[in-house]
Design a protein around this motif. Structure first.
Motif, PDB file in Angstrom:
ATOM      1  N   UNK A 113      -7.477  57.667  51.123  1.00  0.00           N
ATOM      2  CA  UNK A 113      -6.543  58.108  50.613  1.00  0.00           C
ATOM      3  C   UNK A 113      -5.041  57.746  50.528  1.00  0.00           C
ATOM      4  N   UNK A 114      -5.141  56.582  51.045  1.00  0.00           N
ATOM      5  CA  UNK A 114      -3.829  55.836  50.938  1.00  0.00           C
ATOM      6  C   UNK A 114      -3.534  54.978  49.806  1.00  0.00           C
ATOM      7  N   UNK A 115      -2.336  54.845  49.251  1.00  0.00           N
ATOM      8  CA  UNK A 115      -2.213  53.776  48.012  1.00  0.00           C
ATOM      9  C   UNK A 115      -2.282  52.628  48.786  1.00  0.00           C
ATOM     10  N   UNK A 116      -2.098  51.589  47.716  1.00  0.00           N
ATOM     11  CA  UNK A 116      -2.451  50.122  48.152  1.00  0.00           C
ATOM     12  C   UNK A 116      -1.334  49.566  49.462  1.00  0.00           C
ATOM     13  N   UNK A 117      -0.228  50.257  49.465  1.00  0.00           N
ATOM     14  CA  UNK A 117       0.674  49.956  50.569  1.00  0.00           C
ATOM     15  C   UNK A 117       1.016  51.049  51.380  1.00  0.00           C
ATOM     16  N   UNK A 118       0.297  52.236  51.135  1.00  0.00           N
ATOM     17  CA  UNK A 118       0.387  53.343  52.055  1.00  0.00           C
ATOM     18  C   UNK A 118       0.331  53.377  53.330  1.00  0.00           C
ATOM     19  N   UNK A 119       0.935  54.156  54.127  1.00  0.00           N
ATOM     20  CA  UNK A 119       0.541  54.045  55.644  1.00  0.00           C
ATOM     21  C   UNK A 119       0.187  55.305  56.248  1.00  0.00           C
ATOM     22  N   UNK A 120      -0.359  55.379  57.369  1.00  0.00           N
ATOM     23  CA  UNK A 120      -0.555  56.681  58.100  1.00  0.00           C
ATOM     24  C   UNK A 120       0.255  56.553  59.313  1.00  0.00           C
ATOM     25  N   UNK A 121       1.008  57.482  59.485  1.00  0.00           N
ATOM     26  CA  UNK A 121       2.094  57.667  60.704  1.00  0.00           C
ATOM     27  C   UNK A 121       1.597  58.778  61.877  1.00  0.00           C
ATOM     28  N   UNK A 122       1.553  58.429  62.923  1.00  0.00           N
ATOM     29  CA  UNK A 122       0.829  59.439  63.823  1.00  0.00           C
ATOM     30  C   UNK A 122       1.784  59.517  64.975  1.00  0.00           C
ATOM     31  N   UNK A 123       1.998  60.667  65.644  1.00  0.00           N
ATOM     32  CA  UNK A 123       2.242  60.755  67.015  1.00  0.00           C
ATOM     33  C   UNK A 123       1.337  61.346  67.846  1.00  0.00           C
TER      34      UNK A 123
END
Length: 221
Positions: A113-123
């Motif tokens: 679901x992320x774009x090419x440079x997309x990131x997932x950020x989790x806590x």
């Protein structure tokens, strides 16, 4: 899981320590476990981004619909196929993954679901936090509670290293992985003495992770 008895502010945390990881280039974001939309709205206000949300509970989910661009209400696993591929620059999972029966599969699905440079950020809460360490090691207790590390709605427990391994095994490259919400207590120094101060991770209530798709993903064992 019963979330009806949570504190009044459970669904509207601002989480400034997590907003600090938001890339300035974000145009489209997804907040998994968005509550009433309090955190996600800050993304809209700061960057003018399009922001979606997923919220398990109906009442806070309906509140989120008033301020976000699109909100799904129900278990987050149910909406994976409804999310467009290669669409989001940022996907936030603030204290969400530990509530899932299978966070690994869910996190793996989010990758597409992320774009090419997309990131997932989790806590993610740290089971090696000094207060949890005291209860397990010193008091020999492991009892579920209404909130905190031993929240009765937590299905999974993580450490700094196990979080990193989860991302790596799922084909992510970790950009940042650091402790947040450091305790002011001096007890972790005392607890570290027999470990020769090699257990400094117990100072942190959670670990915040920023990860993107790896170019050459590591194969899971």
């Amino acid at each position: 899981m019963d979330y009806t008895n949570k504190a009044d502010d459970y669904f509207n945390h601002e989480r400034p320590e997590m907003l600090a990881f938001l890339p300035e280039t974000c145009k489209r974001a997804l907040d998994v476990g968005c509550g009433e939309g309090t955190f996600a709205l800050q993304i809209k206000n700061k960057l003018g981004a399009e922001v979606w949300g997923i919220e398990l509970m109906p009442e806070p989910g309906e509140e989120a619909k008033k301020c976000l661009d699109k909100v799904f209400i129900g278990p987050c696993e149910n909406f994976v196929n409804d999310l467009p591929d290669t669409y989001f620059d940022v996907i936030y999972c603030n204290d969400v993954l530990e509530h899932l029966v299978d966070p690994y599969t869910f996190l793996g699905h989010l990758k597409s679901k992320l774009t090419e440079n997309g990131v997932i950020i989790s806590s993610i809460p740290n089971i090696r936090y000094h207060d949890a360490f005291k209860k397990i090691i010193l008091q020999k207790k492991f009892e579920y509670e209404g909130h905190g590390i031993f929240d009765k709605t937590h299905m999974r427990f993580f450490t700094k290293s196990s979080i990193a391994n989860m991302y790596g095994n799922l084909g992510f490259k970790i950009i940042s992985h650091k402790g947040i919400n450091r305790t002011r207590s001096l007890k972790p120094y005392l607890y570290n003495i027999p470990f020769f101060f090699t257990a400094m991770d117990m100072f942190y209530l959670q670990f915040a992770t920023v990860a993107k798709r790896a170019s050459n993903p590591k194969k899971a064992d």
